[in-house]
Scaffold this motif. Structure first.
Motif, PDB file in Angstrom:
ATOM      1  N   THR A 201       0.809  -1.221   0.000  1.00 51.89           N
ATOM      2  CA  THR A 201       0.000   0.000   0.000  1.00 51.89           C
ATOM      3  C   THR A 201       0.849   1.281   0.000  1.00 51.89           C
ATOM      4  O   THR A 201       0.610   2.168  -0.824  1.00 51.89           O
ATOM      5  CB  THR A 201      -0.979  -0.006   1.194  1.00 51.89           C
ATOM      6  N   ARG A 204       2.404   1.801  -3.365  1.00 48.16           N
ATOM      7  CA  ARG A 204       1.451   2.244  -4.394  1.00 48.16           C
ATOM      8  C   ARG A 204       1.026   3.702  -4.158  1.00 48.16           C
ATOM      9  O   ARG A 204       1.032   4.509  -5.089  1.00 48.16           O
ATOM     10  CB  ARG A 204       0.219   1.335  -4.360  1.00 48.16           C
ATOM     11  N   GLY A 210       2.258   0.257  -8.504  1.00 50.66           N
ATOM     12  CA  GLY A 210       1.209  -0.674  -8.135  1.00 50.66           C
ATOM     13  C   GLY A 210       1.573  -2.133  -8.296  1.00 50.66           C
ATOM     14  O   GLY A 210       0.734  -3.010  -8.083  1.00 50.66           O
TER      15      GLY A 210
END
Ligand code: SF4
Length: 270
Positions: A201, A204, A210
């Motif tokens: 997380t 990203r 990502g």
């Protein structure tokens, strides 16, 4: 394992109820700190980390227009210190996570830390205590930092979002985006030499990458904050390490942290 069973297992783990399914044993506090079972391979020389050629930049922070609980962007940008920033944003209700929190989890550590750890968001224990990484994952993070010859107080620890997502779910993209401006201001104020992202997380949401953490861990990235390009070392989240407490995973994290520490220990560039 099918997804309902996995979700139930994760819930039990979150509650501290272990043993429904056979899992690798989580480390006891007296266990030795994670160390590779054999000497770490020689890493590439720490030349300046190569920038990623194409990495989608995180979407710009767009503060909500609702004035209730939302600090003015100018106030956030003008915060002169971490304590000043904390005071300004601690009442934030800019995203749906705000009303559900017990405590606001700003982050903590050395305001001039060379290493900044960034996780995903507060969990149950963090929400209760108002501090980041205080549960089992936090204990493991402390041990990993200790293995580097440091204490947590010599680093800084923060998260992508400062309020607990319900059921410890991953923050939604709009929640992360709403909160990202606060973290970026923290980074501007701390000016760390290196950022270690813990899990997929923060990689990203902060760096704009990502791809899966299994693929990206250990590969230097960069993020530009406040006009500075800061090296980023992606590694696994301590909670993942606890779930996958294998020699390979521990060795990988150990190598990543050693690389980050080596970079942080370099003399500051003139
Ligand atoms: S998670 Fe961040 S943006 Fe959302 S309410 Fe909490 S402090 Fe505000």
């Amino acid at each position: 394992m099918d997804s309902p069973l996995r979700a139930w297992r994760d819930t039990l783990e979150d509650l501290g109820v272990m043993g429904l399914v056979r899992e690798p044993r989580a480390p006891a506090p007296e266990d030795p700190v994670p160390q590779p079972s054999s000497p770490s391979p020689v890493r590439p020389p720490l030349a300046r980390p190569a920038p990623r050629p194409v990495a989608a930049a995180p979407a710009a922070y767009v503060p909500p227009s609702d004035p209730i609980g939302c600090p003015a962007p100018a106030a956030v940008a003008g915060a002169a210190s971490l304590s000043d920033l904390h005071r300004i944003i601690q009442g934030c209700l800019a995203c749906p996570l705000g009303p559900g929190r017990m405590k606001f989890v700003f982050g903590e550590g050395d305001p001039g830390a060379r290493i900044l750890f960034v996780g995903e968001g507060p969990g149950r224990d963090e929400d209760v205590q108002g501090r980041p990484f205080v549960g089992k994952a936090g204990a493991l993070l402390d041990r990993m930092i200790g293995a580097l010859g440091m204490t947590r107080e010599e680093t800084y620890v923060a998260n992508i979002v400062k309020c607990r997502p319900p059921d410890n779910r991953t923050p939604a993209p709009d929640e992360a985006r709403a909160c990202l401006g606060y973290l970026r201001r923290q980074i501007e104020l701390i000016q760390p030499a290196v950022i270690v992202t813990l899990g997929a997380t923060p990689l990203r949401e902060l760096v704009g990458i990502g791809e899966g953490i299994t693929r990206m861990r250990g590969q230097w990235q960069r993020v530009k904050v406040g006009g500075r390009e800061i090296p980023v070392m992606p590694t696994y989240h301590p909670a993942y390490v606890l779930r996958q407490y294998t020699p390979d995973v521990r060795r990988a994290v150990w190598e990543d942290l050693q690389a980050a520490k080596a970079w942080a220990d370099r003399p500051a560039e003139a």
